[in-house]
Write a protein that holds these residues in place. Structure first.
Motif, PDB file in Angstrom:
ATOM      1  N   ILE A  82       0.747  -1.257  -0.120  1.00  0.00           N
ATOM      2  CA  ILE A  82       0.236   0.082  -0.061  1.00  0.00           C
ATOM      3  C   ILE A  82       0.988   1.208  -0.002  1.00  0.00           C
ATOM      4  O   ILE A  82       0.660   2.284  -0.642  1.00  0.00           O
ATOM      5  CB  ILE A  82      -0.949   0.037   1.338  1.00  0.00           C
ATOM      6  CG1 ILE A  82      -1.776  -1.259   0.986  1.00  0.00           C
ATOM      7  CG2 ILE A  82      -1.828   1.284   1.224  1.00  0.00           C
ATOM      8  CD1 ILE A  82      -3.017  -1.455   2.295  1.00  0.00           C
ATOM      9  N   ALA A  83       1.814   1.259   0.940  1.00  0.00           N
ATOM     10  CA  ALA A  83       2.966   2.437   0.814  1.00  0.00           C
ATOM     11  C   ALA A  83       3.841   2.745  -0.244  1.00  0.00           C
ATOM     12  O   ALA A  83       4.129   3.618  -0.502  1.00  0.00           O
ATOM     13  CB  ALA A  83       3.867   1.964   2.305  1.00  0.00           C
ATOM     14  N   LEU A  84       3.924   1.535  -1.271  1.00  0.00           N
ATOM     15  CA  LEU A  84       4.686   1.930  -2.177  1.00  0.00           C
ATOM     16  C   LEU A  84       4.128   3.034  -3.285  1.00  0.00           C
ATOM     17  O   LEU A  84       5.160   3.530  -4.066  1.00  0.00           O
ATOM     18  CB  LEU A  84       4.504   0.493  -3.144  1.00  0.00           C
ATOM     19  CG  LEU A  84       5.329   0.070  -4.545  1.00  0.00           C
ATOM     20  CD1 LEU A  84       6.739   0.108  -3.804  1.00  0.00           C
ATOM     21  CD2 LEU A  84       5.004  -1.192  -5.384  1.00  0.00           C
ATOM     22  N   ALA A  85       2.847   3.172  -3.216  1.00  0.00           N
ATOM     23  CA  ALA A  85       2.318   4.402  -3.723  1.00  0.00           C
ATOM     24  C   ALA A  85       3.028   5.704  -3.688  1.00  0.00           C
ATOM     25  O   ALA A  85       3.243   6.539  -4.242  1.00  0.00           O
ATOM     26  CB  ALA A  85       1.012   4.550  -3.955  1.00  0.00           C
ATOM     27  N   GLY A  86       3.407   5.966  -2.361  1.00  0.00           N
ATOM     28  CA  GLY A  86       3.847   6.949  -1.578  1.00  0.00           C
ATOM     29  C   GLY A  86       5.108   7.838  -2.226  1.00  0.00           C
ATOM     30  O   GLY A  86       4.786   8.983  -2.756  1.00  0.00           O
ATOM     31  N   PRO A  87       6.139   7.026  -2.468  1.00  0.00           N
ATOM     32  CA  PRO A  87       7.301   7.732  -3.063  1.00  0.00           C
ATOM     33  C   PRO A  87       7.042   8.376  -4.386  1.00  0.00           C
ATOM     34  O   PRO A  87       7.888   9.302  -4.560  1.00  0.00           O
ATOM     35  CB  PRO A  87       8.300   6.410  -2.854  1.00  0.00           C
ATOM     36  CG  PRO A  87       7.891   5.674  -1.912  1.00  0.00           C
ATOM     37  CD  PRO A  87       6.491   5.875  -1.950  1.00  0.00           C
ATOM     38  N   ALA A  88       6.368   7.511  -5.178  1.00  0.00           N
ATOM     39  CA  ALA A  88       6.230   8.139  -6.340  1.00  0.00           C
ATOM     40  C   ALA A  88       5.606   9.446  -6.578  1.00  0.00           C
ATOM     41  O   ALA A  88       5.850  10.427  -7.510  1.00  0.00           O
ATOM     42  CB  ALA A  88       5.353   7.054  -7.155  1.00  0.00           C
ATOM     43  N   ALA A  89       4.964   9.686  -5.546  1.00  0.00           N
ATOM     44  CA  ALA A  89       4.048  11.254  -5.415  1.00  0.00           C
ATOM     45  C   ALA A  89       4.984  11.987  -4.334  1.00  0.00           C
ATOM     46  O   ALA A  89       4.616  13.114  -4.065  1.00  0.00           O
ATOM     47  CB  ALA A  89       2.643  11.208  -4.777  1.00  0.00           C
ATOM     48  N   GLY A  90       6.139  11.702  -4.093  1.00  0.00           N
ATOM     49  CA  GLY A  90       7.112  12.514  -3.249  1.00  0.00           C
ATOM     50  C   GLY A  90       6.861  12.462  -1.950  1.00  0.00           C
ATOM     51  O   GLY A  90       6.910  13.389  -0.985  1.00  0.00           O
ATOM     52  N   LYS A  91       5.692  11.499  -1.492  1.00  0.00           N
ATOM     53  CA  LYS A  91       5.119  11.416  -0.044  1.00  0.00           C
ATOM     54  C   LYS A  91       5.836  10.422   0.916  1.00  0.00           C
ATOM     55  O   LYS A  91       6.412   9.474   0.322  1.00  0.00           O
ATOM     56  CB  LYS A  91       3.735  11.019  -0.075  1.00  0.00           C
ATOM     57  CG  LYS A  91       2.883  11.946  -0.787  1.00  0.00           C
ATOM     58  CD  LYS A  91       1.448  11.599  -0.648  1.00  0.00           C
ATOM     59  CE  LYS A  91       0.283  12.416  -1.281  1.00  0.00           C
ATOM     60  NZ  LYS A  91      -1.022  12.197  -1.163  1.00  0.00           N
ATOM     61  N   LYS A  92       6.117  11.258   2.130  1.00  0.00           N
ATOM     62  CA  LYS A  92       6.855  10.386   3.089  1.00  0.00           C
ATOM     63  C   LYS A  92       5.941   9.263   3.807  1.00  0.00           C
ATOM     64  O   LYS A  92       4.830   9.659   3.781  1.00  0.00           O
ATOM     65  CB  LYS A  92       7.428  11.332   4.164  1.00  0.00           C
ATOM     66  CG  LYS A  92       8.551  12.236   3.662  1.00  0.00           C
ATOM     67  CD  LYS A  92       9.257  12.896   4.617  1.00  0.00           C
ATOM     68  CE  LYS A  92      10.211  13.957   4.032  1.00  0.00           C
ATOM     69  NZ  LYS A  92      10.988  14.844   5.293  1.00  0.00           N
ATOM     70  N   PRO A  93       6.576   8.265   4.336  1.00  0.00           N
ATOM     71  CA  PRO A  93       5.604   7.419   4.964  1.00  0.00           C
ATOM     72  C   PRO A  93       4.567   7.914   6.169  1.00  0.00           C
ATOM     73  O   PRO A  93       5.312   8.595   6.811  1.00  0.00           O
ATOM     74  CB  PRO A  93       6.469   6.393   5.481  1.00  0.00           C
ATOM     75  CG  PRO A  93       7.832   6.568   4.818  1.00  0.00           C
ATOM     76  CD  PRO A  93       7.857   8.035   4.404  1.00  0.00           C
ATOM     77  N   ASP A  94       3.476   7.599   5.832  1.00  0.00           N
ATOM     78  CA  ASP A  94       2.395   8.233   6.965  1.00  0.00           C
ATOM     79  C   ASP A  94       1.910   7.075   7.502  1.00  0.00           C
ATOM     80  O   ASP A  94       0.957   6.409   6.978  1.00  0.00           O
ATOM     81  CB  ASP A  94       1.532   8.904   6.390  1.00  0.00           C
ATOM     82  CG  ASP A  94       0.422   9.721   7.105  1.00  0.00           C
ATOM     83  OD1 ASP A  94       0.258   9.322   8.430  1.00  0.00           O
ATOM     84  OD2 ASP A  94      -0.179  10.805   6.778  1.00  0.00           O
ATOM     85  N   LYS A  95       2.272   6.657   8.756  1.00  0.00           N
ATOM     86  CA  LYS A  95       1.714   5.520   9.491  1.00  0.00           C
ATOM     87  C   LYS A  95       0.036   5.657   9.813  1.00  0.00           C
ATOM     88  O   LYS A  95      -0.523   4.873   9.638  1.00  0.00           O
ATOM     89  CB  LYS A  95       2.508   5.477  10.669  1.00  0.00           C
ATOM     90  CG  LYS A  95       3.925   4.612  10.710  1.00  0.00           C
ATOM     91  CD  LYS A  95       4.660   4.455  11.848  1.00  0.00           C
ATOM     92  CE  LYS A  95       6.277   4.236  11.467  1.00  0.00           C
ATOM     93  NZ  LYS A  95       6.785   3.634  12.736  1.00  0.00           N
ATOM     94  N   THR A  96      -0.149   6.877  10.021  1.00  0.00           N
ATOM     95  CA  THR A  96      -1.517   6.897  10.434  1.00  0.00           C
ATOM     96  C   THR A  96      -2.462   6.829   9.265  1.00  0.00           C
ATOM     97  O   THR A  96      -3.458   6.060   9.124  1.00  0.00           O
ATOM     98  CB  THR A  96      -1.763   8.521  10.952  1.00  0.00           C
ATOM     99  OG1 THR A  96      -0.800   8.869  11.803  1.00  0.00           O
ATOM    100  CG2 THR A  96      -3.084   8.858  11.541  1.00  0.00           C
ATOM    101  N   ARG A  97      -2.024   7.181   8.057  1.00  0.00           N
ATOM    102  CA  ARG A  97      -2.742   7.179   6.755  1.00  0.00           C
ATOM    103  C   ARG A  97      -2.792   5.612   6.383  1.00  0.00           C
ATOM    104  O   ARG A  97      -3.718   5.088   6.203  1.00  0.00           O
ATOM    105  CB  ARG A  97      -1.826   7.745   5.639  1.00  0.00           C
ATOM    106  CG  ARG A  97      -2.438   7.431   4.361  1.00  0.00           C
ATOM    107  CD  ARG A  97      -3.673   8.357   4.183  1.00  0.00           C
ATOM    108  NE  ARG A  97      -4.398   8.322   2.687  1.00  0.00           N
ATOM    109  CZ  ARG A  97      -5.634   8.154   2.376  1.00  0.00           C
ATOM    110  NH1 ARG A  97      -6.424   8.083   3.215  1.00  0.00           N
ATOM    111  NH2 ARG A  97      -5.980   7.589   1.077  1.00  0.00           N
ATOM    112  N   LEU A  98      -1.809   4.905   6.751  1.00  0.00           N
ATOM    113  CA  LEU A  98      -1.598   3.562   6.211  1.00  0.00           C
ATOM    114  C   LEU A  98      -2.506   2.732   7.331  1.00  0.00           C
ATOM    115  O   LEU A  98      -3.392   1.842   6.988  1.00  0.00           O
ATOM    116  CB  LEU A  98      -0.007   3.095   6.464  1.00  0.00           C
ATOM    117  CG  LEU A  98       0.650   3.192   5.137  1.00  0.00           C
ATOM    118  CD1 LEU A  98       2.235   2.951   5.648  1.00  0.00           C
ATOM    119  CD2 LEU A  98       0.275   2.552   4.129  1.00  0.00           C
ATOM    120  N   ALA A  99      -2.648   3.052   8.628  1.00  0.00           N
ATOM    121  CA  ALA A  99      -3.253   2.430   9.472  1.00  0.00           C
ATOM    122  C   ALA A  99      -4.736   2.422   8.948  1.00  0.00           C
ATOM    123  O   ALA A  99      -5.425   1.698   9.260  1.00  0.00           O
ATOM    124  CB  ALA A  99      -2.920   2.773  10.975  1.00  0.00           C
TER     125      ALA A  99
END
Lengths: 386, 220
Positions: free
Chosen positions: B104-121
């Motif tokens: 799920i988090a794999l999409a983040g770096p492509a958009a320049g987003k840092k890992p967001d644990k709250t969003r993932l949870a």
């Protein structure tokens, strides 16, 4: 998740692909390191054998009587020391080692010894880095042949009086079974002073000396050409060419270089192709993954980095493993082949940084085309596949 | 808003040219839930890929929002996708060596987003995947895989979801669950385009477009 973590996780998932890639790089590095390490031993051994065989070009004073020369091993006449520098500056000759000596039989402590003055080797400009073949004797010091040392019970570190001048004995040489055993070796200028022959020598020796013949159809032999050319600049000199040694050396070197010129590229090509095929298979296995990353917005650079990063990591690990395994192989097998210089076969640490740079570059080059295929892959067609 | 003008896509094969899309013009409004329906080979997936900026049309123009997609370079289109589009596929296309959270988090770096644990949870909870957070895709059911794919598509909070046969490999219960999640996204103002050859998505759509032989038969 950063690129390095993705690479590590992918390696953990497709272990066999990684292990086979690592094996390819390791194999290439093992072979290169083993060949290079034993090759250095081969060159050392050849140098030593050649030193024992003598030089292949000798220039002696013109008026030398050859019957006396061959029986004594040196000329009773002398020529100017500057001849060696004239020869060194002469265009049209190639050589690897060049030195001048002054030798004379003298009576010392009621025994006959051969005083031998040695000029430090004159190396060609392109070979200044290479190790001299003959030993270098510092002014004020001497090396003693085994018979001389034995007769007078002289040891390294002793001071000896040589015709009114004190010299420190640096080394007592091991028996050679030749006239070298009754020699006292010193710096050329020290020996010239002792013999009152300042600025004089009685032999110039060159190894691997080749006369570069401009006209291939010149019917003259190399000896004739050398004699005619050198007569002009070294009028007091006479040229002797030990043709057999020169030819054998040349053939031996050509054979070894030809062999290595065949083997080394073969190793690189085979292992490079092996890595390229593995990288290509890996890219095929990862079509879906690459497609989804493209759909998520990952750029070509990041995709290429995933493929090339894995290749570089494989190269780094393969280089380190290959260096130690290759050296172990050379240390194990080398002494069996090169018995004379067995002890000189050692870890060639200078190869480690070379391999740590070359192997990843090599693996990256091999993985470049698969990486480009991955980048150029049409994600639409991949993602449509069922 | 998505505007397609006279889109043609032709593939050259050894047997000659194949017209996958033949002069399609279409306008999809922001906030629409559109189902594009048609048999296999009708060109609907090709159309979806063109809307995503992943497949350059042979002719025509594709404008999404303010971006004329094929006037952008490769990098520009990749950035556009990362920031605006979420993709869902029939075959899920999860990365096999990453666990569910990482997929799920794999999409983040492509958009320049840092890992967001709250969003993932939150995504893991919303899609009933919290207990599977550290499982690999091979350990999941088909329904769980598709829910993971939807969570990944929503991770970057896209404006548009493009779904290619999202229920093709699911049983009716899981198919309903997936479509319900797409409906929720639609209700929050997102645009959804589903291509399918079935009719199960029809009741969620406010517009149904039929395609056949690379042409739009019915604009809905």
């Amino acid at each position: 998740m950063n690129t390095f973590s993705l690479i590590l996780k992918e390696i953990g998932f497709r272990k066999l692909n990684f292990i086979l890639g690592l094996l390819a790089v390791t194999t290439a590095v093992v072979l290169l390191v083993a060949f290079d390490t034993t090759g250095r031993a081969y060159r050392r051994e050849t140098r030593r054998i050649m030193r024992n065989m003598g030089q292949n070009l000798r220039i002696i004073p013109r008026q030398t009587s050859m019957d006396k020369f061959w029986s004594a091993g040196f000329s009773e006449h002398t020529m100017p020391e500057q001849y060696v520098h004239r020869f060194a500056s002469l265009r049209g000759y190639s050589y690897t080692h060049l030195t001048a000596t002054l030798q004379k039989s003298v009576s010392w402590r009621d025994k006959t010894v051969i005083l031998t003055g040695i000029l430090p080797e004159v190396l060609p400009a392109d070979k200044r880095h290479q190790k001299p073949m003959t030993f270098f004797v510092e002014p004020g010091t001497v090396y003693l042949g085994s018979e001389v040392a034995g007769m007078f019970n002289i040891k390294a570190g002793d001071m000896i009086d040589l015709f009114g001048k004190m010299f420190k004995v640096i080394k007592c040489l091991s028996p050679s079974g030749s006239s070298d055993d009754i020699r006292i070796y010193g710096d050329l200028h020290d020996i010239q002073n002792i013999l009152n022959l300042k600025g004089r020598i009685n032999e110039i020796k060159a190894l691997e000396c080749l006369c570069l013949i401009e006209d291939k159809n010149d019917p003259r032999s190399m000896l004739e050409i050398a004699q005619q050319q050198l007569a002009e600049i070294l009028p007091e000199g006479k040229v002797l060419l030990l043709k057999g040694i020169a030819e054998i050396r040349q053939k031996q070197r050509a054979a070894m270089e030809g062999y290595l010129a065949f083997v080394m590229p073969m190793i690189i090509i085979v292992c490079g192709a092996w890595i390229a095929v593995l990288a290509h298979n890996n890219v095929n296995q990862r079509r879906s993954e690459i497609g989804i990353m493209r759909s998520l917005g990952y750029g070509s650079g990041r995709i290429a980095l995933l493929i090339l990063g894995k290749a570089v990591l494989t190269g780094l690990l393969g280089a380190a493993a290959g260096f130690f395994i290759g050296t172990a192989v050379a240390l194990d097998i080398g002494p069996e082949i090169f018995k004379v210089t067995a002890k000189a076969i050692k870890f060639e640490y200078s190869l480690l940084p070379v391999m740590l740079i070359a192997a990843p570059v090599f693996a990256a080059v091999a993985g470049f085309i698969p990486a480009m295929i991955a980048v150029a892959q049409d994600p639409a067609s991949t993602l449509k596949e069922e | 808003m998505i505007i397609l003008e006279n889109i043609t896509k032709t593939y050259s094969t050894r047997r000659g040219s194949v017209h996958a899309l033949d002069g399609i013009s279409l306008r999809i409004e922001k906030g629409d839930f559109v189902v594009i329906r048609g048999p296999s080979g009708s060109g609907k997936t090709t159309l979806l890929m063109i809307i995503a900026g992943m497949l350059r049309p042979t002719r025509g123009r594709a404008v999404v929002g303010q971006s004329d997609l094929y006037e952008l370079g490769l990098k520009g289109r990749a950035q556009f996708r990362a920031g605006n589009i979420g993709f869902i596929f029939q075959m899920f296309h999860l990365v096999p060596y990453l666990n569910i959270t990482e997929n799920i988090a794999l999409a983040g770096p492509a958009a320049g987003k840092k890992p967001d644990k709250t969003r993932l949870a939150a995504l893991l909870n919303d899609f009933g995947l919290a207990e599977r957070a550290f499982h690999k895709p091979s350990q999941l059911s088909a329904g769980e895989k598709q829910r993971t794919a939807i969570a990944r598509a929503l991770h970057n909070q896209p404006k548009i979801i493009l779904a290619d046969e999202p229920t093709g490999n699911l049983d009716p219960e899981n198919a309903h669950s997936v479509l319900a999640h797409l409906r929720d996204f639609h209700h929050q103002g997102g645009t959804v385009i589903v291509v399918t050859h079935g009719s199960e998505a029809d009741r969620y759509a406010n517009r149904i477009i039929n395609m056949n032989n690379g042409r739009v038969e019915n604009l809905g």
